[in-house]
Scaffold this active site. Structure first.
Site, short mmCIF file in Angstrom:
data_model
loop_
_atom_site.label_atom_id
_atom_site.label_comp_id
_atom_site.label_asym_id
_atom_site.label_seq_id
_atom_site.Cartn_x
_atom_site.Cartn_y
_atom_site.Cartn_z
N ARG A 224 0.78 -1.16 -0.20
CA ARG A 224 -0.25 -0.11 0.01
C ARG A 224 0.93 1.24 -0.14
O ARG A 224 1.88 1.34 0.54
CB ARG A 224 -0.85 0.05 1.29
CG ARG A 224 -1.98 -0.85 1.21
CD ARG A 224 -3.00 -0.64 0.14
NE ARG A 224 -4.21 -1.41 0.34
CZ ARG A 224 -4.42 -2.31 -0.53
NH1 ARG A 224 -3.73 -2.70 -1.27
NH2 ARG A 224 -5.50 -3.08 -0.55
N HIS A 272 -1.02 0.15 -9.73
CA HIS A 272 -1.86 -0.66 -8.79
C HIS A 272 -2.19 -1.87 -9.41
O HIS A 272 -3.65 -2.22 -9.43
CB HIS A 272 -2.72 -0.01 -7.94
CG HIS A 272 -3.33 -0.51 -6.60
ND1 HIS A 272 -3.61 0.13 -5.55
CD2 HIS A 272 -3.42 -1.97 -6.31
CE1 HIS A 272 -4.07 -0.83 -4.53
NE2 HIS A 272 -3.76 -2.03 -5.05
P1 NDP Z 1 -1.94 -11.70 4.97
O1 NDP Z 1 -3.03 -10.93 6.20
O2 NDP Z 1 -2.05 -13.12 4.78
O3 NDP Z 1 -0.42 -11.52 5.52
C1 NDP Z 1 -0.09 -10.25 6.16
C2 NDP Z 1 1.12 -10.69 6.89
O4 NDP Z 1 1.76 -9.64 7.44
C3 NDP Z 1 1.08 -11.87 7.94
O5 NDP Z 1 1.83 -12.97 7.95
C4 NDP Z 1 1.16 -10.74 9.29
O6 NDP Z 1 1.64 -11.75 10.70
C5 NDP Z 1 2.05 -9.70 8.90
N1 NDP Z 1 2.26 -8.69 9.70
C6 NDP Z 1 0.99 -7.91 9.89
N2 NDP Z 1 1.14 -6.87 10.54
C7 NDP Z 1 2.77 -6.89 10.99
C8 NDP Z 1 3.58 -5.88 11.31
N3 NDP Z 1 3.21 -5.03 12.15
N4 NDP Z 1 5.00 -6.43 11.59
C9 NDP Z 1 5.25 -7.54 10.79
N5 NDP Z 1 4.55 -8.31 10.05
C10 NDP Z 1 3.11 -8.05 10.01
O7 NDP Z 1 -2.23 -10.70 3.92
P2 NDP Z 1 -1.83 -10.94 2.39
O8 NDP Z 1 -0.28 -11.51 2.30
O9 NDP Z 1 -3.01 -11.59 1.57
O10 NDP Z 1 -1.70 -9.21 1.64
C11 NDP Z 1 -0.76 -8.31 2.32
C12 NDP Z 1 -1.22 -6.99 1.59
O11 NDP Z 1 -0.83 -6.76 0.48
C13 NDP Z 1 -2.47 -6.74 1.79
O12 NDP Z 1 -2.89 -6.19 3.09
C14 NDP Z 1 -2.49 -5.61 0.60
O13 NDP Z 1 -2.50 -4.28 1.39
C15 NDP Z 1 -1.53 -5.88 -0.14
N6 NDP Z 1 -2.15 -6.18 -1.59
C16 NDP Z 1 -1.56 -5.20 -2.43
C17 NDP Z 1 -2.12 -5.49 -3.95
C18 NDP Z 1 -1.63 -4.71 -5.08
O14 NDP Z 1 -1.86 -4.99 -6.10
N7 NDP Z 1 -0.69 -3.84 -5.00
C19 NDP Z 1 -2.96 -6.72 -4.09
C20 NDP Z 1 -3.27 -7.50 -2.90
C21 NDP Z 1 -2.80 -7.27 -1.77
P3 NDP Z 1 0.98 -12.60 11.29
O15 NDP Z 1 1.54 -14.02 10.77
O16 NDP Z 1 1.62 -12.51 12.74
O17 NDP Z 1 -0.36 -12.37 11.40
C1 OXD Z 2 -6.10 -5.93 -2.99
C2 OXD Z 2 -5.67 -4.95 -3.99
O1 OXD Z 2 -5.76 -5.60 -1.92
O2 OXD Z 2 -5.92 -5.25 -5.48
O3 OXD Z 2 -6.33 -6.99 -3.43
O4 OXD Z 2 -4.87 -4.01 -3.68
#
Ligand code: NDP
Ligand code: OXD
Length: 309
Positions: A224, A272
């Site tokens: 993000r 994006h």
């Molecule tokens: P998940 O919820 O599966 O994974 C998030 C991970 O981040 C978890 O392993 C979590 O740890 C870790 N985490 C959360 N907070 C912290 C922190 N403060 N410090 C360290 N680690 C942390 O999410 P996804 O992998 O599915 O997606 C991640 C992000 O990617 C989405 O939230 C979105 O913002 C972004 N995204 C962007 C897209 C784009 O097109 N640019 C498309 C899709 C997603 P824990 O294992 O402890 O819970």
């Molecule tokens: C998502 C994105 O969060 O497209 O899936 O950014």
């Protein structure tokens, strides 16, 4: 009667409506703003929310995000009892893993430099490193971070990951929590951000973090725009602390025409598109979750509202 309300483009609405009629006829698929009798609507699937939309749905039980992230949904509008579920589906996971692999290779092979050289008519050859001579560190080892590491593995980079809670991933050195962030960053040549945007992670890609990376590290932000302090990146690029960056997201989207990222030769920008929710596959994830809800089972991707992801 149970109904789900879809908010979004008509192409997706028609495809999903047809699939629902066939696969889950007991839940009627309706398309905003044609909501019919609002008392039927237990489910909502949307990318963003408006106060009018939420006010129109007094019996809402579950809100499904169209995307993997949920920070774009203004949850202050959503009553506490409504459950929030993010999208986990193979289309997003595969496209994100591809994007990360492509970005890491682009920065590893100095594409920002060569694209600029082409524009200016230059012909300078930089020293070439093998993948084995660089490390890639992924922040956030959730669905997408793990998929990115899996796609990178055959390329030969030294892989590492950093996460809130400890993780074990074959072929990657894993670090967790604030206490291990320095150790993670200190050995990361190409940093990839795949964190969710929360109060804890907003602005994490800042001067303070860049100072802890090896000099000349490279950055991929596919998560993000709110993770990155944009002026700090520009300063780090000017000082050579960061060599180049690939950014899929920005504080303001679309990226404003006069934004310095648009013309900076050390930065490659995409609009994006890193992880794309696929109409054909996401509908199955959604239907599967509705079936689970109707059967009283847990929902994969359910968000903990206090944690923010
Ligand atoms: P998940 O919820 O599966 O994974 C998030 C991970 O981040 C978890 O392993 C979590 O740890 C870790 N985490 C959360 N907070 C912290 C922190 N403060 N410090 C360290 N680690 C942390 O999410 P996804 O992998 O599915 O997606 C991640 C992000 O990617 C989405 O939230 C979105 O913002 C972004 N995204 C962007 C897209 C784009 O097109 N640019 C498309 C899709 C997603 P824990 O294992 O402890 O819970
Ligand atoms: C998502 C994105 O969060 O497209 O899936 O950014």
């Amino acid at each position: 009667m149970s109904a789900i309300l879809h908010v979004g483009p008509s192409e997706r609405a028609s495809a999903w409506q047809a699939e629902f009629r066939h696969a889950l006829p007991e839940v009627e698929f309706r398309c905003w703003p044609e909501i019919g009798d609002a008392r039927d609507i237990r489910y909502l699937v949307a990318w963003t929310l408006s106060p009018q939309l939420i006010a129109a749905l007094p019996r809402l039980e579950v809100l499904f995000s169209i995307g993997a992230g949920i920070d774009q949904l203004d949850l202050s509008l959503v009553p506490e009892h409504v459950r929030i579920v993010r999208m986990i589906e193979p289309g997003i996971t595969t496209t994100m893993a591809q994007y990360v692999a492509a970005s890491v290779l682009a920065l590893h092979r100095d594409l920002p430099f060569y694209i600029e050289a082409q524009r200016r008519g230059g012909w300078t050859q930089l020293p070439t490193l093998l993948c084995e001579e660089r490390s890639v560190g992924v922040m956030g080892l959730g669905e997408l971070g793990r998929a990115a590491l899996t796609m990178l593995a055959p390329l030969g980079f030294r892989l590492r990951g950093w996460n809130r809670s400890p993780r074990r991933i074959e072929g990657a050195e894993c670090f967790s929590g604030a206490g291990e962030l320095d150790a993670f960053l200190g050995g990361t040549d190409i940093l990839v951000c795949l964190l969710p945007l929360t109060d804890e992670t907003r602005g994490i890609l800042s001067r303070d973090l860049f100072d802890r990376l090896p000099h000349g590290a490279r950055l991929v932000n596919a998560a993000r725009g709110g993770h990155l302090v944009e002026d700090d990146l520009l300063a780090a690029l000017d000082e050579g602390r960061i060599a180049s960056a690939m950014l899929d997201v920005s504080q303001v989207e679309p990226l404003p025409q006069d934004h310095p990222f648009r013309t900076d030769p050390r930065i490659l920008v995409t609009p994006h598109v890193a992880g794309v929710t696929r109409i054909e596959t996401a509908v199955h994830a959604l239907i599967d979750n509705l079936r689970r809800d109707l059967a009283g089972q847990a929902l994969p991707g359910e968000v903990d509202r206090t944690r923010g992801y």
